[in-house]
Write an enzyme that holds these catalytic residues in place. Structure first.
Site, PDB file in Angstrom:
ATOM      1  N   LYS A 145       0.878  -1.354   0.038  1.00  0.00           N
ATOM      2  CA  LYS A 145       0.259  -0.121  -0.163  1.00  0.00           C
ATOM      3  C   LYS A 145       0.693   1.349   0.104  1.00  0.00           C
ATOM      4  CE  LYS A 145      -1.639   1.520   4.011  1.00  0.00           C
ATOM      5  NZ  LYS A 145      -1.398   2.994   4.178  1.00  0.00           N
ATOM      6  N   ASN A 146       2.062   1.322   0.890  1.00  0.00           N
ATOM      7  CA  ASN A 146       2.652   2.521   1.052  1.00  0.00           C
ATOM      8  C   ASN A 146       3.577   2.854  -0.145  1.00  0.00           C
ATOM      9  OD1 ASN A 146       1.012   2.942   3.231  1.00  0.00           O
ATOM     10  ND2 ASN A 146       2.508   2.639   4.948  1.00  0.00           N
TER      11      ASN A 146
ATOM     12  N   ARG B 275      -4.578  10.997   4.408  1.00  0.00           N
ATOM     13  CA  ARG B 275      -3.346  11.974   4.681  1.00  0.00           C
ATOM     14  C   ARG B 275      -2.585  11.854   3.387  1.00  0.00           C
ATOM     15  NH1 ARG B 275      -0.753  14.017   8.241  1.00  0.00           N
ATOM     16  NH2 ARG B 275       1.181  13.397   7.450  1.00  0.00           N
TER      17      ARG B 275
ATOM     18  N   CYS C  32      -4.755  13.078  13.102  1.00  0.00           N
ATOM     19  CA  CYS C  32      -4.887  11.519  12.965  1.00  0.00           C
ATOM     20  C   CYS C  32      -4.896  10.895  14.216  1.00  0.00           C
ATOM     21  CB  CYS C  32      -3.590  11.152  12.306  1.00  0.00           C
ATOM     22  SG  CYS C  32      -3.130   9.621  12.075  1.00  0.00           S
TER      23      CYS C  32
ATOM     24  N   PRO D 222       2.435  16.517  11.321  1.00  0.00           N
ATOM     25  CA  PRO D 222       2.564  17.803  10.618  1.00  0.00           C
ATOM     26  C   PRO D 222       3.028  17.580   9.126  1.00  0.00           C
ATOM     27  CG  PRO D 222       4.373  17.259  12.179  1.00  0.00           C
ATOM     28  CD  PRO D 222       3.465  16.152  12.407  1.00  0.00           C
ATOM     29  N   ILE D 223       3.098  18.491   8.419  1.00  0.00           N
ATOM     30  CA  ILE D 223       3.371  18.278   6.985  1.00  0.00           C
ATOM     31  C   ILE D 223       4.498  19.672   6.745  1.00  0.00           C
ATOM     32  CG2 ILE D 223       1.426  17.432   6.058  1.00  0.00           C
ATOM     33  CD1 ILE D 223       0.507  20.156   4.987  1.00  0.00           C
ATOM     34  N   ASP D 224       5.050  20.112   7.603  1.00  0.00           N
ATOM     35  CA  ASP D 224       5.902  21.377   7.654  1.00  0.00           C
ATOM     36  C   ASP D 224       7.349  20.780   6.700  1.00  0.00           C
ATOM     37  OD1 ASP D 224       6.564  19.329   9.605  1.00  0.00           O
ATOM     38  OD2 ASP D 224       8.534  20.842  10.154  1.00  0.00           O
ATOM     39  N   LEU D 225       7.655  19.624   6.808  1.00  0.00           N
ATOM     40  CA  LEU D 225       8.677  19.151   5.945  1.00  0.00           C
ATOM     41  C   LEU D 225       8.449  18.996   4.479  1.00  0.00           C
ATOM     42  CD1 LEU D 225      10.460  16.570   8.271  1.00  0.00           C
ATOM     43  CD2 LEU D 225      11.106  18.899   8.109  1.00  0.00           C
TER      44      LEU D 225
ATOM     45  N   ASP E 202       5.119   0.899  11.968  1.00  0.00           N
ATOM     46  CA  ASP E 202       3.545   0.297  11.441  1.00  0.00           C
ATOM     47  C   ASP E 202       3.487  -1.224  12.097  1.00  0.00           C
ATOM     48  OD1 ASP E 202       3.476   2.005   8.291  1.00  0.00           O
ATOM     49  OD2 ASP E 202       3.121   2.610  10.232  1.00  0.00           O
TER      50      ASP E 202
ATOM     51  N   VAL F  48       9.065   7.270  16.336  1.00  0.00           N
ATOM     52  CA  VAL F  48       8.445   7.784  15.229  1.00  0.00           C
ATOM     53  C   VAL F  48       6.981   8.519  15.471  1.00  0.00           C
ATOM     54  CG1 VAL F  48       7.629   7.607  13.010  1.00  0.00           C
ATOM     55  CG2 VAL F  48       9.396   6.119  13.699  1.00  0.00           C
TER      56      VAL F  48
ATOM     57  N   ARG G 206      -8.642  -0.282   5.085  1.00  0.00           N
ATOM     58  CA  ARG G 206      -7.737   0.733   4.257  1.00  0.00           C
ATOM     59  C   ARG G 206      -6.326   0.008   3.878  1.00  0.00           C
ATOM     60  NH1 ARG G 206      -7.081   6.254   7.282  1.00  0.00           N
ATOM     61  NH2 ARG G 206      -5.627   6.418   5.470  1.00  0.00           N
TER      62      ARG G 206
HETATM   63  C1  EPZ Z   1       4.195   7.247   6.222  1.00  0.00           C
HETATM   64  O1  EPZ Z   1       3.864   8.237   6.568  1.00  0.00           O
HETATM   65  C2  EPZ Z   1       3.418   5.908   6.150  1.00  0.00           C
HETATM   66  N1  EPZ Z   1       2.344   6.149   5.414  1.00  0.00           N
HETATM   67  C3  EPZ Z   1       2.900   5.571   7.574  1.00  0.00           C
HETATM   68  O2  EPZ Z   1       2.039   4.276   7.418  1.00  0.00           O
HETATM   69  C4  EPZ Z   1       4.348   5.196   8.440  1.00  0.00           C
HETATM   70  O3  EPZ Z   1       3.796   5.138   9.599  1.00  0.00           O
HETATM   71  C5  EPZ Z   1       5.246   6.410   8.291  1.00  0.00           C
HETATM   72  O4  EPZ Z   1       5.517   6.639   7.074  1.00  0.00           O
HETATM   73  C6  EPZ Z   1       6.458   6.248   9.144  1.00  0.00           C
HETATM   74  O5  EPZ Z   1       7.168   5.059   8.647  1.00  0.00           O
HETATM   75  C7  EPZ Z   1       2.603   5.945   4.169  1.00  0.00           C
HETATM   76  O6  EPZ Z   1       3.321   5.874   3.491  1.00  0.00           O
HETATM   77  C8  EPZ Z   1       1.275   6.295   3.262  1.00  0.00           C
HETATM   78  P1  EPZ Z   1       6.613  10.169   7.985  1.00  0.00           P
HETATM   79  P2  EPZ Z   1       4.331   9.569   6.456  1.00  0.00           P
HETATM   80  O7  EPZ Z   1       6.754  11.530   7.235  1.00  0.00           O
HETATM   81  O8  EPZ Z   1       5.080   9.771   5.263  1.00  0.00           O
HETATM   82  C9  EPZ Z   1       7.279  13.472  11.292  1.00  0.00           C
HETATM   83  C10 EPZ Z   1       0.329   2.915   7.841  1.00  0.00           C
HETATM   84  O9  EPZ Z   1      -0.060   2.417   8.907  1.00  0.00           O
HETATM   85  N2  EPZ Z   1       7.022  14.606  10.249  1.00  0.00           N
HETATM   86  O10 EPZ Z   1       7.819   9.310   7.630  1.00  0.00           O
HETATM   87  O11 EPZ Z   1       3.382  10.537   7.135  1.00  0.00           O
HETATM   88  C11 EPZ Z   1       6.069  12.800  11.637  1.00  0.00           C
HETATM   89  O12 EPZ Z   1       5.246  13.469  12.677  1.00  0.00           O
HETATM   90  C12 EPZ Z   1       0.897   4.396   7.904  1.00  0.00           C
HETATM   91  O13 EPZ Z   1       0.357   2.462   6.630  1.00  0.00           O
HETATM   92  C13 EPZ Z   1       7.027  15.899  10.505  1.00  0.00           C
HETATM   93  O14 EPZ Z   1       7.640  16.208  11.469  1.00  0.00           O
HETATM   94  O15 EPZ Z   1       5.511   9.524   8.012  1.00  0.00           O
HETATM   95  C14 EPZ Z   1       6.710  11.409  12.331  1.00  0.00           C
HETATM   96  O16 EPZ Z   1       6.933  11.721  13.615  1.00  0.00           O
HETATM   97  C15 EPZ Z   1       0.496   5.187   9.263  1.00  0.00           C
HETATM   98  N3  EPZ Z   1       6.988  16.803   9.516  1.00  0.00           N
HETATM   99  C16 EPZ Z   1       8.040  11.332  11.449  1.00  0.00           C
HETATM  100  O17 EPZ Z   1       8.146  12.602  11.055  1.00  0.00           O
HETATM  101  C17 EPZ Z   1       6.401  16.359   8.205  1.00  0.00           C
HETATM  102  O18 EPZ Z   1       6.399  17.316   7.194  1.00  0.00           O
HETATM  103  C18 EPZ Z   1       7.994  10.450  10.169  1.00  0.00           C
HETATM  104  O19 EPZ Z   1       6.682  10.621   9.562  1.00  0.00           O
HETATM  105  C19 EPZ Z   1       6.386  15.159   7.911  1.00  0.00           C
HETATM  106  C20 EPZ Z   1       6.830  14.024   9.046  1.00  0.00           C
END
Ligand code: EPZ
Length: 423
Positions: A22-23, A93, A117, A123-126, A307, A329, A399
């Site tokens: 999926k991811n 998201r 969530c 967040p999506i700041d990055l 996950d 995480v 999902r």
């Molecule tokens: C992906 O989410 C996966 N989703 C998540 O799987 C998974 O838990 C996560 O990566 C971590 O491995 C998909 O791939 C669709 P991140 P993503 O950006 O990309 C912080 C599932 O169960 N962060 O790697 O959103 C964030 O808060 C789902 O299948 C910021 O601070 O995760 C987290 O602490 C749930 N700012 C860390 O980074 C940002 O702009 C890692 O998040 C983005 C993230």
């Protein structure tokens, strides 16, 4: 609404083939927006709600898709809209993945802010930092991210991520491939999802070096092409099925996998007392019926994945001794704990750490899913709980797991899907 009804006590044993990831599918589907030339044929795409939601988003933008036999056909030739509406983004998201491609191809993207969530702030700041580094102007207004390009093109830049982010790395990649000049990404996520996205973009004609490492370099191209591509297996579905076999004293062989992507998870199952055997594209787990308490700390790849944290917690309720579970995480990803405790588990939470006291006899009852992986952990617990466990709000599970009850039933579980009404 659907629920899963599980009668515990059956061993999970047999052979099964893993579904597509999926991811990995989600960013790849988003990347089809990068070119209107030709038609994409994406194979081994899992039949999941999130995939359906993403194709609905593509239709909203003007793309055409058709899905049959796990092959998704996509043409984005007629995409006219650059707006991802709240109704879709709220459901999933990962819709944020359209930000980079829309900006790169059309010079403009409007994506609803994803909102909260179940397991804490995400967040999506990055994502936004990466787009700004590449030359975008970002405005946040009326709940939308409005990204524009003052001079019409993205320009190569150095993007240095302060923390590892799968999503932000994916968006940065999908923007940089059409930028003018060279982009370097430091501290890029190295999850298999990103490695596969790089391979997909390279197949489309992108020039990317450093695939699979934290340092990526992208030479922007004028245009990319539609391709046929085979998706990789879902490492989280595979790990979930391994946990189902382990907790029931069973044995399982999963085909169509790349064990290398699951080293941290397989090592923990081995430490927990299971026998693990692997070939190039299969893995076998045999549980001796006794599970040993085994601590985990969920961290970015190649460490133990967040996950799989909830599923591991369910397994540890049956382990001899106490085990510590830390999630570095998502510090609040413990919504499954109260529901596991209602099944009879004894789990304490302190900050981002859970202490699982085992072994605890579980007794079936009705439990509520709160998010995708939490519901998977409740199903795993239900397989070993005495009596009947009903897992409500199975839409969370749908999902991210393709026909999970069919798979588990084929492996010996007494499980069925039933309709119910919520008051
Ligand atoms: C992906 O989410 C996966 N989703 C998540 O799987 C998974 O838990 C996560 O990566 C971590 O491995 C998909 O791939 C669709 P991140 P993503 O950006 O990309 C912080 C599932 O169960 N962060 O790697 O959103 C964030 O808060 C789902 O299948 C910021 O601070 O995760 C987290 O602490 C749930 N700012 C860390 O980074 C940002 O702009 C890692 O998040 C983005 C993230």
């Amino acid at each position: 609404m659907d629920k899963l009804v599980i009668r515990g006590g059956r061993r999970i044993s047999g052979t099964i083939t893993a579904s597509g990831s999926k991811n990995t599918s989600l960013p790849i589907i988003a990347a089809t927006l990068l070119t209107g030339k030709g038609t994409f044929f994406l194979h081994r795409i899992p039949d999941l709600k999130d995939i359906l939601t993403f194709t609905q988003l593509l239709h909203h933008l003007g793309a055409e898709t058709s899905f049959s036999g796990n092959t998704l056909k996509v043409s984005t030739h007629d995409v006219k809209s650059i707006q991802a509406p709240y109704e879709v983004v709220k459901k999933m998201r990962a819709s944020i993945y359209v930000l980079g491609p829309l900006l790169a191809r059309f010079g403009h993207a409007r994506v609803s802010l994803p909102g909260g969530c179940a397991f804490g702030p995400r967040p999506i700041d990055l994502h936004l930092m990466a787009m700004e580094k590449l030359g975008a102007t970002i405005a946040i207004e009326t709940g939308f991210i409005d990204a524009t390009l003052p001079d019409g093109k993205l320009r190569g830049a150095h993007i240095d991520f302060p923390i590892s982010s799968v999503g932000a790395t994916g968006n940065a990649l999908m923007a940089a491939v059409l930028a003018v000049g060279t982009t370097t990404i430091s501290n890029a996520a190295v999850e298999p999802e990103i490695e596969t996205l790089c391979r997909f973009l390279i197949a489309m004609g992108a020039i990317i070096t450093g695939t699979g490492t934290t340092e990526l370099q992208i030479e922007g191209k004028e245009a990319l092409n539609a391709v046929e591509f085979h998706n990789v297996f879902d490492r989280i579905e595979a790990g979930t099925l391994l946990a189902a076999a382990a907790i029931t004293g069973g044995d399982i062989t999963i085909n169509g996998v790349e064990p290398e992507q699951m080293r941290a998870v397989l090592k923990k199952f081995s430490q927990a007392g299971c026998t693990i055997e692997t070939t190039a594209n299969s893995m076998t787990l045999k549980s001796q019926g006794k599970i040993l308490a085994t601590d985990i700390t969920a961290k970015p790849y190649p460490s133990f994945p967040t996950d799989m944290q909830a599923q591991w917690m369910a397994l540890m309720t049956q382990a001899e001794g106490s085990s510590h579970i830390i999630d570095k995480v998502y510090h609040e990803r413990f919504n499954h704990v109260p529901e596991l405790n209602r099944l009879g588990a004894h789990i304490d939470i302190r900050k981002n750490q859970a202490l699982v006291h085992g072994p605890q006899k579980l007794s079936g009852t009705t439990v509520m899913s709160t998010d995708l992986r939490a519901s998977a952990s409740l199903v795993i617990a239900g397989l070993v709980a005495e009596g009947t466990t009903e897992v409500l709000r199975v839409y969370h599970l749908d999902r991210g797991y393709e026909k999970i009850e069919t798979k588990l039933k084929s492996l010996g579980a007494d499980i069925s899907r039933e309709k119910y009404n919520e008051f």
